[in-house]
Design an enzyme around this catalytic site. Structure first.
Site: not given
Length: 470
Positions: A222-224, A267
């Site tokens: 996950p990059c958020t 990412n």
């Protein structure tokens, strides 16, 4: 001397002495097995199982006779404060032959006087994955697994990169938390996923014993939480404050279970300096991988969308691929006009542009850096389209009408073309789901180029510049 009944397992670096490899053990593990200084032990080598077995023999006239005849060895000792530490030490050509190029070993002591030395399990895993990779590469087909699959864009890019070197892929398994994304991936590429084991769940909860070995593993955590916008929205001081950080543990467990020789991951650029990725690369290095990090941008994607991403490739040390250089690409489309749908052909919704203008004005008054991004036929560099494009945020690229009174969102096909994602990968999905998959996906040729460059090194080949098939 009393014998401890529970076993003792220890892990060691393989030492060298006089050009031969050396294995040794001392102290508590020997006490567990009943070894006493002055006693003796017999050594046997099993070259097939790569093990060395020691059997303790108590001191006796017969044992001393065997020692004189060099059929058994003597347990030595070192005087400590109030006890004598037993020591065994073996260094000869047989040890060198058995352990070969391995650099670590495992020792196990048992209560029946048996000591077993063997190749360190992580060393054995390294040799197994490299051997399997080379064998399958010669056959022209690599086994592949993916995590955080999304709608399958990155996975397809890695596969295409392999294909351009003449190597097929067999999709063994894929993991994705959103079942609806898996549905889209399977609908768009049924031949890829038909015989693959699909997992709908978080990587942390996947039962790792269900994962078959693969040669290549692609994943994008996950990059958020790594992006500036994500941190601000969630009020995070670091990415590791977010709940999604536990994905790291799931990824490491998957790597250990599937034992791939090649790893690919991407990412946002800010992730490169995060604690999460520093820990991941430290652990991969410890497990016997060489990690190569890079920032790939529009020069490497040839796409209108200027998406810049942090990528790394990790390969098992024995492959010795060296540096991985991703080729720069010519722009496939000169500007948005080449992929833009005409107003006459567009059948979707138009929206009042004044709403965006008012939000832009409010942002400027409050010192925020979010302003409108209008797509025109001349646009040759386009701000990255995010996953939430359907929420009509003021900074997301939109297409204005010819009279500048209204606007529309880019179509799914326009979005795909901006990232050079083959249109076949965004079918069988609602516009919202397709935009999500594209927005959290990659610039397609990043994956293609990295996979091709890596496998070129592995095969000692170099191909012509990438040719795109939309």
């Amino acid at each position: 001397m009393s014998i401890r009944v529970a076993p003792y397992t220890s892990y060691h670096e393989l030492a060298k002495k006089n050009d031969n490899s050396r294995i040794w053990l001392e102290g508590e593990p020997l006490l567990r097995a009943g070894y006493e200084p002055g006693g003796f032990f017999r050594v046997s080598f099993n070259m097939d199982n790569l093990t060395v077995r020691l059997q303790f023999i108590p001191d006796s006239a017969e044992a001393r006779k065997l020692h004189k005849e060099k059929q058994v060895r003597k347990v030595s000792g070192r005087k400590m404060k109030d006890w004598v530490k037993p020591i065994v030490d073996i260094c000869n050509a047989d040890v060198t032959k058995l352990f070969g190029d391995f650099c670590r070993f495992r020792a196990q002591a048992f209560a029946n006087g048996v000591i077993e030395f063997g190749v360190h399990p992580e060393e054995l895993s390294r040799i197994q994955r490299e051997s399997a990779f080379k064998t399958n590469l010669e056959k022209g087909e690599l086994r592949k697994g993916d995590a955080f699959l999304g709608i399958g864009i990155s996975s397809a890019g890695i596969t295409e990169g392999f294909n351009r070197i003449g190597v097929r892929t067999k999709q063994v398994w894929a993991v994705e938390m959103e079942a609806r994304y898996l549905d889209v991936a399977c609908q768009n590429a049924p031949e890829v996923y038909r015989n693959a084991h699909l997992f709908a769940g978080k990587v942390e909860e996947i039962e790792k014993d269900l994962l078959e070995p693969v040669d290549a593993f692609s994943f994008s955590m996950p990059c958020t939480n790594h992006s500036l916008q994500g941190k601000a929205k969630k009020a995070l001081s670091t990415a590791e404050d977010g709940d999604e950080v536990t994905a790291l543990f799931g990824v490491v467990e998957m790597i250990k279970a599937a034992n791939p020789a090649l790893l690919f991951s991407e990412n946002v650029p800010a992730a490169k300096d995060s604690v999460t990725y520093k820990l991941l690369i430290k652990e991969l290095t410890r497990l016997g991988y060489t990690c190569k990090e890079m920032i790939l941008d529009q020069k490497h994607s040839g796409a209108l969308d200027r998406r810049t991403r942090y990528w790394f490739v990790a390969y098992s040390n024995g492959l010795a691929l060296g540096d991985i250089d991703v080729a720069e690409q010519d722009m496939v489309f000169a500007n948005f006009g080449e992929i833009m749908e005409s107003e006459e052909a567009y059948t979707g919704s138009w929206h009042d542009i004044e709403k965006l203008k008012r939000r832009e004005a409010i942002n400027k008054e409050k010192g925020r850096g979010f302003s409108m991004s209008l797509l025109t036929p001349a646009s040759s560099v386009i701000n990255t389209l995010p996953r939430n494009i359907t929420k009509h945020q003021v900074s997301n690229p939109v297409v204005p009408s010819s009279d500048l009174k209204s606007y529309r969102l880019p179509t799914v096909h326009e979005h795909a073309d901006m990232k050079l994602v083959p249109r076949r990968l965004v079918g069988h999905a609602s516009a919202t789901t397709a935009h999500e998959g594209l927005g959290q996906g990659i610039a397609y040729l990043h994956a293609v180029g990295l996979a091709e460059a890596t496998l070129s090194k592995a095969m000692g080949k170099h191909s012509d510049q990438l040719a795109l098939s939309l």
